[in-house]
Design a protein around this motif. Sequence first.
Motif: not given
Length: 175
Positions: A54, A94, A121, A126, A128, A130, A151-152, A155-157, A159
Amino acid sequence: MSAIVVAPLARIAEMAVRHRSREMISLIAKEQAFHRPAVISAERHLLLGMNDITFAGTGGLVAPQEAHVQAIIDFAITWDRSAPLLIHCWMGVSRSPAAALIAALAVYPEEDDVLLVRRLRSASPHATPNARLIQIGDQMLGRDGRLMEAIRAIGRGADADGNAPFVLTLDEPVS
């Protein structure tokens, strides 16, 4: 219905055949070797050498750059949309989801960023995307921060095991 298939490298041949894709974008490290599926013509294959990082200046790694994003935009605009566009990276988590969003907005600039990202999503718990690709894409596509904010918001996807391809539809609105 237009769609973008996002896949890990290990599943590109399977996904290309299953979805009858004829065009592909590869976002992989320069030293990674792989075979382009036979159903994808060399003329409609965009190969972008970059690492999943990133920020620039990380050893010998190649960070996503404006030239990479411009190439994604230019390629997407010439995609004929008669068959799904296949986009892949190493894990399909990503770089390729970020490129899918950029390609979708290049083709359909009127698309609502929040709805598109929610569709992403929904298709992939999963993913996330980049952050660097998203930031550059947001700027180059004139999204005024809307893509980054969307995107924020998701959140993160979750695992991932790197083996979960998904389809991002482009014509169906999310309710």
